[in-house]
Each structure stands twice: as structure tokens, then as C-alpha cells.
Write an enzyme that holds these catalytic residues in place. Structure first.
Site, PDB file in Angstrom:
ATOM      1  N   ASP B 210     -16.385 -33.329  19.853  1.00  0.00           N
ATOM      2  CA  ASP B 210     -15.411 -33.783  18.652  1.00  0.00           C
ATOM      3  C   ASP B 210     -15.669 -32.062  18.461  1.00  0.00           C
ATOM      4  OD1 ASP B 210     -14.851 -34.788  16.704  1.00  0.00           O
ATOM      5  OD2 ASP B 210     -15.770 -36.402  16.437  1.00  0.00           O
ATOM      6  N   CYS B 375     -17.212 -43.615   8.067  1.00  0.00           N
ATOM      7  CA  CYS B 375     -17.077 -43.684   9.886  1.00  0.00           C
ATOM      8  C   CYS B 375     -18.003 -43.713  10.294  1.00  0.00           C
ATOM      9  CB  CYS B 375     -15.614 -42.725  10.237  1.00  0.00           C
ATOM     10  SG  CYS B 375     -14.556 -43.471   9.446  1.00  0.00           S
TER      11      CYS B 375
END
Lengths: 145, 422
Positions: B210, B375
Site C-alpha cells: 500500500d 482509519c
């Protein structure tokens, strides 16, 4: 502070800075929620802050009113809670369901604080109070002989 | 060495860079200038990127890969040009390894359910970390549930780095996928991707990076560090929202299933079945975010013009300065490792000040930070806090921005500390 007094003071404030300071002061003056009520069961999850909430029907009143106590870990949210509690003060379940909280927050320019996407716990708090009021109402209807 | 660095830093004019961002050059209420410290959520766009979007819309917009008319041909050239720029930026061997996606989240989901669903079997293991953004955790949870696979986590050190020494405890021949961020969006931790790739490949595992936070701040070389997949978004890279990228090793892309079906991604369609086009088209069903993808190419040009290494050094210099100044504040806790191990992110809490209140006070000084769990709920559970305040830096931040932040924190102290009751 009664809602009309609160609004009167609030509407004299000229900008967000002053309104924010006012909310912080309201937050500081919010009656404390007993420590034993800061439970996971009473928590209303927010993304950014947490709200604890207890609701009970005050049967000593006739007709019974809803007694609400709440707390948050964030001062500004506590101030917003104080506004909510003033709006709901000494109200019966029917009155609570008829209270236009969105309209009140819009009038105060705070409607963004109430949105479900903001997730500061306030929206969930209103939802919980309303569902408590609705439940109390249907329970009392059922108990009528 | 230090002389060279000093020279490079002198050559980087952050004020001139800042002046390329119209949104930052405004004067706000009370004459305040915007102090933007939330580039980790989304970066601002330089004039060159805005101009490119405008150019496309105003001069030659058409759908891509469909029209033989001149606008269509120009759009195709521009879009493929952007793809090539992205490939060069990552040092990918071919632009056919670059897939346009709607963003990093979409990319990670596409890899999880396009590649992962095909190759992960019951009992296989997916290795990730507790510092992942939900976008690089929840898709793997879902995949693990669907395939009856096991989700495992690389242990973290107490300062929030991956514990390489304990990697052997969780990496083994059952590991099918290693999904890790290049840089943590909360701790700023820069992960040792090269080492992870090397060790994961010994077990034949597929490494998914990511890169949402790492690609905008650190040079990424997908050949030198042969990760299998890399996903990132355009809007953290000074480009537009709505566009992102999957880089994939050719053999991995070749064996990945599409998860979106429709126009452009097919080779031949019969009434009852279809065959797929070659990558990257196979993964680009429907109309792409054409304008945004082209403007992402302009953002890459902009970064290369200034030099990602120089931007990185500038950000690291600000980061060191900021860290030192913040550590001297009473009640300050900064989460994550020390500056050599991290990128330009500082997540913190100040005892007695709730992050939401603090963010509101900083906002009153036009200092824009992020607060919440960013998040990363499992990471915040691990840190034992419900929320933090995050400062994240970009190419356009200046020492004056740090001054404004520190001044605004003092303002918050005055307003929020209990003794200051009016």
C-alpha cells in the site's frame, strides 16, 4: 441554562470564535455524569470523540419526563451536548419526538456537527434519545388498561 | 556529505513551491493564511495540475480508446503519456504494468479479490500488520473469511516499527500474501519493503504494498525492490481525486482476474461468455477518470521537475525541526519511531487536550490538521487511545507553517486548559 436563555446569549455572539468559546464554557458547566455510568454499554461511538449517555423515565413527574445525562471526552462536544440537553429538558417522550433538533442546530449554524458522516457521537446520541422516547411511548401505550 | 546536503536544501525554495499552489496563497478571514498540514489525507494541487485538467476539458476532451476523430486520438496519446510517466516514476519496466484505478482503496480491493480470491486457499495465511490503513486490512479480512484463510500480523516494536527479528514467527510456506504499507499513515513508519520482499519471496508469497503514503514522499523503484503489487492514489501525489494506480509485475497481472466487467476490458464477447483483453486494459472496465489520469501525469512531471529526493529532504528537515519543537511542549506524546525511521507525519496527543477540541482550536488559527483514528482503529487500540491529532507535511510546507502550528497549539492551551475558565 434554559434553552431560550442559551439561544439569546448565543445569538449575540458575532463569530465562530466566540461561539466556540461559548460552547466550551457550556461544556465545562455540563453536570457530570457519574463515573459508574461511563460504561461501554452507555457509549455512543463517534469517529473522533466519544459520548456516554444515560436515559431514564422520571416517573415522579406527571406525565413522566425523560431524564438524560451525558458526557464526552471532548469539551466542544460537551458544549453541544449541553445544547441538546437544554432542548430536551423536562420533556415527555412525545415532546422529545416532536422536538426539531435539526432545526435548532441549523438556527445555531451547527448543523454540520449533527450530520451522521461527522461521527462525533452527537448524531448517534440524538438517535438513541429518540429511540428511547419511542420505546417509552409504546411501553406506556401497552400498559394502559 | 553534509555540505552537499546543505547545498541541496538551500536550492529548494519552499516559498516558491508554495506559491505554485493557488489554494495556499489565499488570504482567509482575519487575514490568516492557510496552513495546510493534512497532506497525508490529500495533497493540494499545483497550478500545473489544475491547468492540465482545464486544458483537457477545454481543448480536446473525448472518451478514451473509442474515437478515431482528432480529440479521441489526442486523449489516447495524453492518457498513454501519463501511463508512461507513472511507469518511469516507479522505474517500472513497461507502461503495460500500470493500471489506472479509482484510487488506492479500489486498487487494493482489486488485488485482494482479483488475485487473492484466485490463489488463496483454505488454511493459507495472509500476513499484514496492525499499522495498516483500513483499506489495506479490511479487504484481506474479507478475503480471509471468504477463503477460510488465516490473517496474521507482523509484530511491531514498542516504537511502532515492524519487528524484522520476529518476522520468522509469522512468515512461512503457508503465507500466500504479504500486504504491508510502505509508510504508515499514522506513525509515519517507513517499512523495510526490500527486506520483506526478499524474505516473502523465499516462501513464494505475493507482496502487496500500500503505497498511498510512501509513493508521494519516498522514491519507489519497483525493479530494485521487486514487489508484486503496489497501489496508490493520485490525490496524495499532488494530483486529482478519483484516480489511482496499481503497478503489478507482469506475470502477476497476467494471472489476476478482473473484478469489474464491461466495456474496454474484453477481447471478444459472445452471447454466453467472453474473453479478456491483456493487462492493463483487462482491469480498466468502463470509462476511466480520463481527465484526472492525464492530470496525474502532470503531477508526476511537477514532482520530477522539483525532484522527489529534494522534496523528501525538505520534508525530513521540517520533520526533525517539528519533532524537536513539539517534544518540548508539556504533556506531549508523539506516536511512532524517531525521525530516521519515519516520513513526514507526526501523530500526537497532548495530555488534557482532546484531539477534536485541539483540531477545532487549530482551525480557528487556519491550521488544518487531521484528528480521529485516521482509519486505523486496530492501531489506535494498540496505542490505547481513541484518537490522535495528525500533522502531515508536503512539498509546500515551510518553517512558517511550523511556527503557525506551534502558536496555534499555545492558543489551544489557553482556551482549553482547565485553569483558563473565563
Amino acid at each position: 441554562m434554559k434553552l431560550n436563555e442559551l439561544l439569546e446569549e448565543y445569538e449575540e455572539l458575532s463569530d465562530w470564535g466566540e461561539q466556540c468559546d461559548f460552547l466550551i464554557d457550556l461544556g465545562r458547566d455540563l453536570p457530570p455524569l457519574p463515573e459508574e455510568d461511563h460504561t461501554d454499554c452507555n457509549i455512543v461511538h463517534g469517529c473522533q470523540s466519544r459520548v456516554w449517555l444515560t436515559t431514564e423515565l422520571d416517573a415522579a413527574m406527571d406525565p413522566p419526563t425523560v431524564k438524560i445525562q451525558a458526557d464526552s471526552d471532548a469539551l466542544i462536544v460537551k458544549g453541544l451536548i449541553a445544547v441538546l440537553l437544554a432542548a430536551y429538558a423536562e420533556k415527555t417522550p412525545v415532546d422529545i419526538l416532536e422536538t426539531d433538533i435539526t432545526g435548532l442546530f441549523e438556527r445555531m449554524g451547527l448543523h454540520r456537527q449533527l450530520s451522521s458522516s461527522r461521527r462525533n457521537g452527537l448524531y448517534g446520541m440524538v438517535e438513541r434519545i429518540r429511540s428511547f422516547a419511542a420505546r417509552s411511548l409504546s411501553a406506556s401505550v401497552r400498559t394502559v388498561p | 556529505m553534509s555540505e552537499v546536503r546543505a547545498q541541496d536544501q538551500a536550492a529548494y525554495d519552499a516559498h516558491a513551491v508554495r506559491a505554485e499552489f493557488p489554494v495556499l496563497m489565499q488570504s482567509l478571514e482575519k487575514g490568516l493564511r492557510p496552513v495546510y498540514l493534512d497532506s497525508g489525507a490529500s495533497a493540494q494541487k499545483p497550478r500545473a495540475v489544475i491547468a492540465k485538467e482545464r486544458e483537457v476539458e477545454e481543448q480536446y476532451f473525448a472518451n478514451a480508446y473509442r474515437g478515431r476523430y482528432s480529440f479521441g486520438a489526442r486523449i489516447d496519446d495524453e492518457l498513454e503519456g501519463a501511463r508512461t510517466k507513472i511507469a518511469e516514476f516507479l522505474n517500472a519496466a513497461s507502461s503495460s504494468q500500470i493500471v489506472f484505478t479509482p484510487g488506492a482503496t479500489a486498487g487494493l480491493n482489486m488485488v485482494a479479490f482479483g488475485w487473492g480470491r484466485r490463489f488463496v486457499q483454505a488454511g493459507d495465511e495472509i500476513l499484514t500488520t496492525l499499522m495498516e490503513h483500513h483499506a489495506n486490512l479490511v479487504p484481506w479480512q474479507q478475503l480471509a473469511r471468504e477463503r477460510q484463510a488465516i490473517l496474521r500480523f507482523i509484530p511491531l516494536t514498542s516504537d511502532g516499527r515492524l519487528d524484522s527479528e520476529r518476522l520468522g514467527e509469522v512468515l512461512n510456506e503457508r503465507t500466500k500474501i504479504v500486504a504491508v504499507c510502505g509508510m504508515s499513515n499514522v506513525l509515519g513508519t517507513v517499512n523495510p519493503i526490500a527486506e520483506l520482499v526478499r524474505r516473502a519471496h523465499q516462501f513464494g508469497a505475493c507482496v502487496v504494498v500500500d503505497g498511498a503514503q510512501s509513493v508521494p514522499h519516498l522514491t519507489t523503484d519497483v525493479q530494485q525492490t521487486p514487489m508484486d503489487f503496489l497501489c496508490f492514489s493520485g490525490h496524495k501525489l499532488y494530483g486529482p481525486t478519483g484516480v489511482g494506480v496499481i503497478y503489478g509485475r507482469s506475470e502477476r497481472l497476467e494471472e489476476m482476474d478482473p473484478i469489474l466487467f464491461g466495456g474496454h476490458m474484453i477481447e471478444r464477447v459472445w452471447p454466453d461468455h467472453s474473453t479478456w483483453a491483456a493487462p492493463p486494459a483487462r482491469f480498466e472496465a468502463g470509462t476511466l477518470p480520463i481527465v484526472q489520469a492525464i492530470a496525474l501525469g502532470a503531477a508526476i512531471d511537477w514532482i520530477r521537475q522539483h525532484g522527489l529526493d529534494r522534496i523528501h529532504r525538505h520534508e525530513q528537515s521540517l520533520l526533525r525541526d517539528l519533532t524537536t519543537r513539539m517534544q518540548s511542549l508539556p504533556g506531549m506524546t508523539i506516536y511512532g519511531p524517531d525521525t530516521p525511521h519515519k516520513g513526514a507525519i507526526v501523530s500526537f496527543r497532548i495530555a488534557g487536550l482532546h484531539p477534536e477540541d485541539l483540531a477545532a482550536m487549530l482551525d480557528r488559527r487556519a491550521v488544518f490538521t487531521r484528528h480521529g483514528h485516521h482509519c486505523t482503529m486496530p492501531l489506535h487500540d494498540l496505542l490505547g487511545v481513541s484518537a490522535t491529532t495528525r500533522v502531515s507535511l508536503g512539498a509546500y510546507n515551510t518553517t512558517e507553517d511550523l511556527d503557525a502550528l506551534l502558536e496555534a497549539v499555545q492558543f489551544a492551551f489557553q482556551k482549553l486548559r482547565p485553569t483558563q475558565r473565563a
